[in-house]
Structure formats: structure tokens, C-alpha cells
Design an enzyme around this catalytic site. Structure first.
Site, PDB file in Angstrom:
ATOM      1  N   ASP A   1      -1.727   5.473  -5.366  1.00 24.29           N
ATOM      2  CA  ASP A   1      -2.050   4.624  -4.222  1.00 24.29           C
ATOM      3  C   ASP A   1      -2.385   3.192  -4.630  1.00 24.29           C
ATOM      4  OD1 ASP A   1      -4.502   4.880  -1.496  1.00 24.29           O
ATOM      5  OD2 ASP A   1      -2.884   3.459  -1.917  1.00 24.29           O
TER       6      ASP A   1
ATOM      7  N   ASP B   1       0.817  -1.207   0.000  1.00 24.30           N
ATOM      8  CA  ASP B   1       0.000   0.000   0.000  1.00 24.30           C
ATOM      9  C   ASP B   1       0.855   1.264   0.000  1.00 24.30           C
ATOM     10  OD1 ASP B   1      -2.288   1.509   2.427  1.00 24.30           O
ATOM     11  OD2 ASP B   1      -1.981   1.864   0.289  1.00 24.30           O
TER      12      ASP B   1
END
Ligand SMILES: NCc1ccc(-c2ccco2)nc1
Length: 329
Positions: free
Chosen positions: A219, A35
């Protein structure tokens, strides 16, 4: 030195990407979600309530000869999707794609929210954001990549996420053969912990790029491409059956409708997301109504270039030069 790890979509909707990570001695291998939008490496563990951990692969520090408790340290994190987790901290050896960090902070979950409990395909997250975003208290810890950077051939990593195919995270080198186009670079702003950048414009269906700059984050831990309402409307005005579905909390359309592509400018390059990549999945098994990969960011206050956008590109997260590279795939 370098590292190279394969990553796989978790399901038919490419909801998240799963990468195997080895922790401890002997190795305990966990499926984790990389992430770039956060900065904590946390895992389901022997300390996670049994009812919550059911169905998950867990890390047991007591079974690792190299695990050490980071006494007095705790962590707690809440994500944009309102999921959360918290716990205490160990250090242990963490190996990703063949590259080992000897003393990595491994955050052990003593509490996890229902979204994580239900998502049994992942056992936690590997934060690849900037260290400033780490949530360990009283002393924030470094990310795996931050610990690795000084020993890698180059202080960078690349993400090559793919639709329903195996992709890769490479550390310390750029495999330019993964891209069709030239890599365009743009400054990255890590001040909030994210990989922030500014796209120079956008276009729908191959039209000329307009010059509306869009500031957002790259992201890997967010599924969708989340942009302001005016852009979302400009796109779906070209999709005859598109409508906002309150229960789905997003724009849906007939699965058999041909979607236009969506392009954005970055680093002097144009990244084009094909219409197919923008049709994420039927809203329910077997439904002929599909959910859009492009949705509004207006109520979250930040634009997110998530997996839907990243899948169209080879993305270089270049810590050494504080920049992001994008190349069409
Ligand atoms: N953007 C960080 C992130 C990643 C995954 C998740 C998640 C929740 C339930 C399953 O997965 N939440 C937030």
C-alpha cells in the site's frame, strides 16, 4: 507505450509521496497521492467548499474544454485512517508521466474531512488498486491504470519510493537498474480491491528468516509498516529504549538508538529494511524521542506493507499476471 513520473516525499518523515498529474485541456497540474490501497481518483476542485480548499491546488472542470459531467454519478470514500471525502464525477483527459487516458473518471470533492483540509501539499488521490474497489455509484468507474493497461507496452507499473529522495512510478515497463537484487514474484489477490499477497516469513537484525507467513497488502498510500503484535514485539525487544506512547498511539524510542534491520521473505527473495528506514521521525520538532516505522496492525485487522517497507524495494504491480514483484534496492 509507457509512462514515467517522478514522485517526492511530502515532508521530512516521508509521510506521503507527491506526484504531479495533469488533468483537462488546457492542462491543470495537481499534486496527488498515488494509493495502491484504494481505487478512486479524486481531487479538490472548484466544487470543494472555499474554506476547505484554501491552500490547495484545485481542478476546475468548467475551465477544461474536454471535461464532461458524468450525470447522476456520486462517490463517497472512507480510508483506514478515518479520513474521508465525497462528491460528484466528471470525465476528462488525465496524463501521468507523459501517458494520457482520454476519458478518465475524475471524482470532484464537494466534501473533504479535516485531515485532507489540513494536508495542503496534496490535492487528492490516484487510486491504483483494483477496479472492484471503486466507490462511484451507481456505476463504478475504472482506475487510471486500468484504463491505461491495454495500451501500455506491458500491463504493469512499478513503484520506486525513496527516503528523502526523488523516486518514480513507471507504467508499462520495468527499469531493473533501479534494483540491486533479483525480482521475486508472488501471486497478488485483488479480490478486496487491494494488492494482497503473502510474505513467507520475517527476521530481525539479519537473523535467519523464520517461516511465519504474513498476509497483507502492498500500500503506497500508507506511511507505516503495520504488522501483528507478536512481530512488532519481537522487533522492539531489540530496542532498549522502546516503549508504547499512548499519546502518539505507537512505539517510540530514543532517536540516538541504533535500530536493527527488519527483513521479510517474498517471492523467494528477502527484502531487508535498514534500521535507519525504521526510525521515522522525532515525535515533535527537535524532540530526542522518535516514532517507529514499524507499528501494530492488530486493531485494524489487516497487515499493511506501507511506504516504510516499499522504500526498501522496487515493487512491480503486475496486473496482467496478477502478481507482485519485489526486489531489494
Ligand atoms: N491510504 C489512503 C490515504 C491516503 C492519504 C490520506 C490522508 C489523510 C489526510 C492526508 O492524507 N488518507 C488515506
Amino acid at each position: 507505450q509507457t509512462g514515467s513520473a517522478n514522485t517526492n516525499p511530502s515532508d521530512s518523515a516521508d509521510d506521503e509521496y507527491i506526484t504531479s498529474v495533469s488533468i483537462g485541456t488546457p492542462a491543470q497540474v495537481l499534486p496527488l497521492d498515488f494509493d495502491t490501497g484504494s481505487s478512486d481518483l479524486w481531487v479538490f476542485s472548484s466544487e470543494t467548499p472555499k474554506s476547505s480548499a484554501s491552500g490547495h491546488v484545485t481542478y476546475s472542470p468548467s475551465k477544461s474544454s474536454t471535461a464532461k459531467k458524468l450525470s447522476g454519478s456520486t462517490w463517497s470514500i472512507e480510508y483506514g485512517d478515518k479520513s474521508s471525502s465525497s462528491g460528484d464525477v466528471y470525465t476528462d483527459v488525465v496524463t501521468i508521466g507523459g501517458f494520457s487516458v482520454k476519458t478518465q473518471a475524475v471524482e470532484s470533492a464537494t466534501k473533504v474531512s479535516t485531515q485532507f483540509v489540513q494536508d495542503t501539499v496534496i490535492s487528492g488521490l490516484v487510486g491504483l488498486g483494483f477496479d472492484i474497489g471503486n466507490q462511484v455509484s451507481p456505476r463504478p468507474q475504472k482506475t487510471w491504470f486500468s484504463n491505461a493497461a491495454s495500451s501500455l507496452a506491458e500491463p504493469l507499473f512499478t513503484a520506486d519510493l525513496r527516503h528523502q529522495e526523488t523516486g518514480s512510478y513507471n507504467f508499462g515497463f520495468i527499469d531493473t537498474s533501479l534494483a540491486k537484487g533479483t525480482i521475486g514474484y508472488t501471486p497478488a489477490d485483488g479480490s478486496e480491491g487491494y494488492w494482497g499477497f503473502t510474505a513467507t516469513g520475517y527476521s530481525v537484525g539479519g537473523a535467519k528468516l523464520n517461516r511465519n507467513s504474513i498476509t497483507g497488502i502492498a500500500d503506497t498510500g500508507t506511511t507505516l509498516l503495520l504488522l501483528p503484535d507478536n512481530i512488532v514485539d519481537a522487533y522492539y525487544n531489540n530496542v532498549e529504549s522502546a516503549q508504547y506512547d499512548d499519546s502518539q498511539e505507537g512505539v517510540v524510542f530514543d532517536c540516538d538508538e541504533d535500530l536493527p534491520s527488519f527483513s521479510f521473505g517474498v517471492g523467494g527473495q528477502t527484502i531487508t529494511i535498514s534500521g535507519d528506514l525504521l526510525n521515522l521521525t522525532p515525535i515533535e520538532e527537535g524532540s530526542s524521542t522518535c516514532f517507529g516505522g514499524l507499528q501494530s496492525s492488530s486493531d485494524i485487522g489487516i497487515n499493511i506493507f506501507g511506504d516504510v517497507a516499499l522504500k526498501a524495494a522496487l515493487v512491480v504491480f503486475d496486473l496482467g499476471n496478477e502478481r507482485l514483484g519485489w526486489a531489494q534496492k
